[in-house]
Scaffold this active site. Structure first.
Site, PDB file in Angstrom:
ATOM      1  N   ILE A  15     -71.502 -27.945 113.213  1.00 59.44           N
ATOM      2  CA  ILE A  15     -72.108 -26.616 113.141  1.00 59.44           C
ATOM      3  C   ILE A  15     -71.219 -25.645 112.370  1.00 59.44           C
ATOM      4  O   ILE A  15     -69.987 -25.732 112.440  1.00 59.44           O
ATOM      5  CB  ILE A  15     -72.398 -26.082 114.573  1.00 59.44           C
ATOM      6  CG1 ILE A  15     -73.175 -24.760 114.552  1.00 59.44           C
ATOM      7  CG2 ILE A  15     -71.140 -25.949 115.403  1.00 59.44           C
ATOM      8  CD1 ILE A  15     -73.787 -24.395 115.903  1.00 59.44           C
ATOM      9  N   VAL A  16     -71.851 -24.777 111.627  1.00 58.96           N
ATOM     10  CA  VAL A  16     -71.136 -23.674 110.990  1.00 58.96           C
ATOM     11  C   VAL A  16     -71.569 -22.390 111.675  1.00 58.96           C
ATOM     12  O   VAL A  16     -72.757 -22.074 111.736  1.00 58.96           O
ATOM     13  CB  VAL A  16     -71.419 -23.606 109.481  1.00 58.96           C
ATOM     14  CG1 VAL A  16     -70.867 -22.321 108.898  1.00 58.96           C
ATOM     15  CG2 VAL A  16     -70.786 -24.780 108.778  1.00 58.96           C
ATOM     16  N   ASP A  17     -70.599 -21.698 112.201  1.00 59.66           N
ATOM     17  CA  ASP A  17     -70.854 -20.449 112.908  1.00 59.66           C
ATOM     18  C   ASP A  17     -70.419 -19.304 111.981  1.00 59.66           C
ATOM     19  O   ASP A  17     -71.194 -18.842 111.163  1.00 59.66           O
ATOM     20  CB  ASP A  17     -70.091 -20.488 114.238  1.00 59.66           C
ATOM     21  CG  ASP A  17     -70.366 -19.287 115.125  1.00 59.66           C
ATOM     22  OD1 ASP A  17     -71.127 -18.402 114.717  1.00 59.66           O
ATOM     23  OD2 ASP A  17     -69.813 -19.226 116.239  1.00 59.66           O
ATOM     24  N   GLY A  58     -68.142 -19.704 109.660  1.00 60.64           N
ATOM     25  CA  GLY A  58     -67.804 -20.338 108.393  1.00 60.64           C
ATOM     26  C   GLY A  58     -66.306 -20.459 108.161  1.00 60.64           C
ATOM     27  O   GLY A  58     -65.870 -21.084 107.196  1.00 60.64           O
ATOM     28  N   ASP A 101     -70.425 -29.080 122.473  1.00 62.03           N
ATOM     29  CA  ASP A 101     -70.034 -28.877 123.874  1.00 62.03           C
ATOM     30  C   ASP A 101     -69.991 -27.412 124.255  1.00 62.03           C
ATOM     31  O   ASP A 101     -70.022 -26.524 123.410  1.00 62.03           O
ATOM     32  CB  ASP A 101     -68.642 -29.468 124.104  1.00 62.03           C
ATOM     33  CG  ASP A 101     -67.556 -28.630 123.439  1.00 62.03           C
ATOM     34  OD1 ASP A 101     -67.712 -28.281 122.257  1.00 62.03           O
ATOM     35  OD2 ASP A 101     -66.553 -28.292 124.098  1.00 62.03           O
TER      36      ASP A 101
HETATM   37  P1  IMP Z   1     -66.692 -21.305 112.747  1.00 61.26           P
HETATM   38  O1  IMP Z   1     -65.314 -21.438 112.212  1.00 61.26           O
HETATM   39  O2  IMP Z   1     -66.910 -19.957 113.396  1.00 61.26           O
HETATM   40  O3  IMP Z   1     -67.770 -21.627 111.740  1.00 61.26           O
HETATM   41  O4  IMP Z   1     -66.794 -22.291 113.966  1.00 61.26           O
HETATM   42  C1  IMP Z   1     -67.235 -23.571 113.827  1.00 61.26           C
HETATM   43  C2  IMP Z   1     -66.877 -24.418 115.029  1.00 61.26           C
HETATM   44  O5  IMP Z   1     -67.062 -23.718 116.270  1.00 61.26           O
HETATM   45  C3  IMP Z   1     -67.806 -25.597 115.102  1.00 61.26           C
HETATM   46  O6  IMP Z   1     -67.319 -26.686 114.366  1.00 61.26           O
HETATM   47  C4  IMP Z   1     -67.871 -25.866 116.592  1.00 61.26           C
HETATM   48  O7  IMP Z   1     -66.804 -26.704 116.960  1.00 61.26           O
HETATM   49  C5  IMP Z   1     -67.698 -24.519 117.236  1.00 61.26           C
HETATM   50  N1  IMP Z   1     -69.000 -23.902 117.583  1.00 61.26           N
HETATM   51  C6  IMP Z   1     -69.553 -22.804 117.030  1.00 61.26           C
HETATM   52  N2  IMP Z   1     -70.740 -22.505 117.592  1.00 61.26           N
HETATM   53  C7  IMP Z   1     -70.958 -23.456 118.529  1.00 61.26           C
HETATM   54  C8  IMP Z   1     -72.053 -23.689 119.454  1.00 61.26           C
HETATM   55  O8  IMP Z   1     -73.058 -22.981 119.523  1.00 61.26           O
HETATM   56  N3  IMP Z   1     -71.888 -24.772 120.268  1.00 61.26           N
HETATM   57  C9  IMP Z   1     -70.804 -25.584 120.231  1.00 61.26           C
HETATM   58  N4  IMP Z   1     -69.779 -25.410 119.371  1.00 61.26           N
HETATM   59  C10 IMP Z   1     -69.856 -24.347 118.518  1.00 61.26           C
HETATM   60 MG    MG Z   2     -66.740 -28.518 114.866  1.00 61.24          MG
END
Ligand code: IMP
Ligand code: MG
Length: 178
Positions: A101-103, A105, A159
């Protein structure tokens, strides 16, 4: 308890259909490549990568790395850490990052920068889910499963506090973003 069962956001069947589509596209795009290297980002990728990689028709190998960006619960600290590196050297190789998943980024951006510095022949991204509204970094994802709303999702590898990763579908949990 029934109230603990996460409501369904994406069914097992819809995930399966989409993963098959992605693997078909990847197989077509890498048809001329000898040895595609799938780089799985632990731990959230493990089910997606297992399903996707087995459907590919191109020669491929798999390696893993582990990153950490959520040090406490589900709140991003903003700092991404490489907690386990790849075994293989990726210089001159065709690399496809596979993540859950990318939240915001941030994690993916860190990964792209880190792996690009090792001079792969090519570097692309395959991500199951994207929280469109949350993205700080507006970069291109080469193979995307689904765009989802800004909710905390679990299952199919994802998770909440280390739990419910093996749920067969993608469900939502309340208060996950705290
Ligand atoms: P980013 O750096 O904010 O894009 O975070 C990405 C990482 O956060 C992902 O690879 C996940 O491990 C974790 N993550 C973000 N959102 C979720 C979610 O809704 N459920 C589970 N893990 C999440
Ligand atoms: Mg991840």
């Amino acid at each position: 308890m029934p109230s603990d069962i996460p409501p369904v956001l994406i069914t097992e069947n819809d995930i399966g259909t989409r993963v098959a589509e992605l693997s078909r596209r990847i197989s077509e795009d890498y048809a001329g490549v000898d040895d595609l290297l799938l780089v799985g980002v632990l731990r959230g990728c493990f089910i997606f990568l297992a399903d996707l990689s087995r459907l590919l028709t191109v020669t491929r190998s798999v390696d893993f790395l582990a990153l950490s960006s959520y040090e406490r619960g589900t709140t991003s600290t903003g700092a991404v850490r490489l907690v386990m590196d790849l075994r293989v050297d990726i210089a001159g190789r065709h690399v496809l990052i596979v993540d859950d998943i990318v939240d915001t980024g941030q994690t993916l951006r860190y990964l792209i920068t880190t792996l690009n510095a090792r001079s792969p022949a090519s570097l692309k991204t395959c991500i199951l889910l994207r929280k469109r509204a949350r993205m700080e970094e507006d970069f291109h994802i080469d193979y995307l499963g689904f765009d989802i709303p800004d909710v905390w999702v679990v299952g199919y590898g994802l998770d909440v506090g280390g739990r419910v990763r093996t749920l067969p579908y993608i469900g939502t949990v309340k208060g996950g973003g705290e």
